[in-house]
Design an enzyme around this catalytic site. Structure first.
Site, PDB file in Angstrom:
ATOM      1  N   ASP A 134      24.220  18.070  65.313  1.00 23.25           N
ATOM      2  CA  ASP A 134      24.104  19.528  65.413  1.00 23.25           C
ATOM      3  C   ASP A 134      24.336  20.134  64.025  1.00 23.25           C
ATOM      4  O   ASP A 134      25.370  19.876  63.400  1.00 23.25           O
ATOM      5  CB  ASP A 134      25.158  20.051  66.386  1.00 23.25           C
ATOM      6  N   GLU A 149      27.867   4.395  66.156  1.00 23.33           N
ATOM      7  CA  GLU A 149      27.017   5.592  66.083  1.00 23.33           C
ATOM      8  C   GLU A 149      27.784   6.753  66.695  1.00 23.33           C
ATOM      9  O   GLU A 149      28.219   6.677  67.847  1.00 23.33           O
ATOM     10  CB  GLU A 149      25.703   5.397  66.827  1.00 23.33           C
ATOM     11  N   ASP A 174      35.217  12.312  71.674  1.00 19.09           N
ATOM     12  CA  ASP A 174      34.819  13.190  70.575  1.00 19.09           C
ATOM     13  C   ASP A 174      34.789  12.391  69.281  1.00 19.09           C
ATOM     14  O   ASP A 174      35.751  11.688  68.952  1.00 19.09           O
ATOM     15  CB  ASP A 174      35.832  14.330  70.465  1.00 19.09           C
ATOM     16  N   LYS A 226      25.664  28.376  61.109  1.00 20.57           N
ATOM     17  CA  LYS A 226      26.470  29.504  60.650  1.00 20.57           C
ATOM     18  C   LYS A 226      27.613  29.018  59.758  1.00 20.57           C
ATOM     19  O   LYS A 226      28.267  28.022  60.068  1.00 20.57           O
ATOM     20  CB  LYS A 226      27.015  30.289  61.839  1.00 20.57           C
ATOM     21  N   THR A 252      15.257   7.673  66.937  1.00 17.34           N
ATOM     22  CA  THR A 252      15.934   8.210  68.117  1.00 17.34           C
ATOM     23  C   THR A 252      14.888   8.925  68.976  1.00 17.34           C
ATOM     24  O   THR A 252      13.759   9.171  68.534  1.00 17.34           O
ATOM     25  CB  THR A 252      17.031   9.212  67.721  1.00 17.34           C
ATOM     26  N   GLU A 253      15.277   9.282  70.194  1.00 12.46           N
ATOM     27  CA  GLU A 253      14.363  10.058  71.048  1.00 12.46           C
ATOM     28  C   GLU A 253      14.011  11.386  70.389  1.00 12.46           C
ATOM     29  O   GLU A 253      12.845  11.815  70.404  1.00 12.46           O
ATOM     30  CB  GLU A 253      15.006  10.315  72.414  1.00 12.46           C
ATOM     31  N   TYR A 254      15.005  12.038  69.809  1.00  6.76           N
ATOM     32  CA  TYR A 254      14.783  13.320  69.136  1.00  6.76           C
ATOM     33  C   TYR A 254      13.805  13.146  67.981  1.00  6.76           C
ATOM     34  O   TYR A 254      12.903  13.963  67.788  1.00  6.76           O
ATOM     35  CB  TYR A 254      16.120  13.857  68.632  1.00  6.76           C
ATOM     36  N   GLU A 255      13.998  12.091  67.220  1.00  9.82           N
ATOM     37  CA  GLU A 255      13.144  11.838  66.053  1.00  9.82           C
ATOM     38  C   GLU A 255      11.689  11.652  66.467  1.00  9.82           C
ATOM     39  O   GLU A 255      10.773  12.171  65.819  1.00  9.82           O
ATOM     40  CB  GLU A 255      13.671  10.603  65.335  1.00  9.82           C
TER      41      GLU A 255
END
Length: 211
Positions: free
Chosen positions: A116, A42, A94, A120, A190-193
């Site tokens: 992310d 991941e 990274d 832009k 995920t936590e974000y989800e």
């Protein structure tokens, strides 16, 4: 995430489960696991919920969670240490360097979750599904290995469909509303989800490189 003053010490104290010098492990990743098994990675593991649950549910697969932010991966590591698993390792690095720390064809699956979006246009090359990133993934993925990608950002999803199609890649699965699909029964969030899915649909795709 705010800087965690305890992160450095915690990472050093649990070096059996986290790698901070990944290039030194090129060709030796399986030595860090209890068993030699297929390897899934991941990129951008965040606080760790997704990859920890995957490792719990699939003991027949070895997992590596890659994360660039030290405070974030330390938080994931602390969560993991509540009940350590022999088939999960964390790597502080990274995600752009995958081809420098893994051998060709070494990985069976790459997960990209809520990356992310870099909205832009001038930042497009930083997106984890930009052509340069796809080239790196292709180097380390085994033949017919695939990429699973989830996002709540419609623009990033459309961009990813285009870049993968032009690469070219073959789509095995595409959903414009994962949580309203039959596949949601086996979806690991995920936590974000969990936090943001009530605000709109979750987009998902699975794709592999054409041989």
């Amino acid at each position: 995430m705010r800087n965690k003053p305890w992160a450095d010490g915690y990472i050093k104290a649990h070096s059996d489960y986290i790698v901070t010098d990944p290039k030194n492990w090129l060709g030796k990743w399986q030595d860090r696991f209890e068993k030699k098994q297929p390897l899934n990675v991941e990129v951008g593991t965040g606080k760790g919920q997704f990859i920890i649950r995957n490792a719990q549910e699939h003991p027949e697969i070895n997992y590596i969670g890659v994360e660039l932010q030290k405070s974030v991966i330390a938080t994931a590591l602390r969560k993991f240490m509540e009940a350590p698993l022999p088939n999960l390792q964390f790597v502080l690095t990274d995600g752009a360097d995958l081809d420098e720390i893994f051998l060709a064809d070494e990985i069976q699956k790459i997960f990209l979750n809520f990356s992310d979006p870099w909205p832009k246009k001038r930042h497009a090359k930083r997106r984890l599904t930009s052509p340069n990133f796809l080239k790196n993934y292709q180097k380390v993925l085994a033949p017919q290995g695939d990429i699973e990608f989830k996002t709540d950002n419609r623009g990033l999803f459309e961009y990813t469909l285009v870049t993968m199609n032009h690469f070219p890649m073959t789509f095995d699965y595409v959903s414009l509303d994962l949580h309203q699909s039959p596949e949601n029964e086996t979806n690991i969030e995920t936590e974000y989800e969990e936090k943001f899915s009530p605000n709109g649909p979750i987009y998902k795709l699975i794709a592999h490189f054409n041989s």
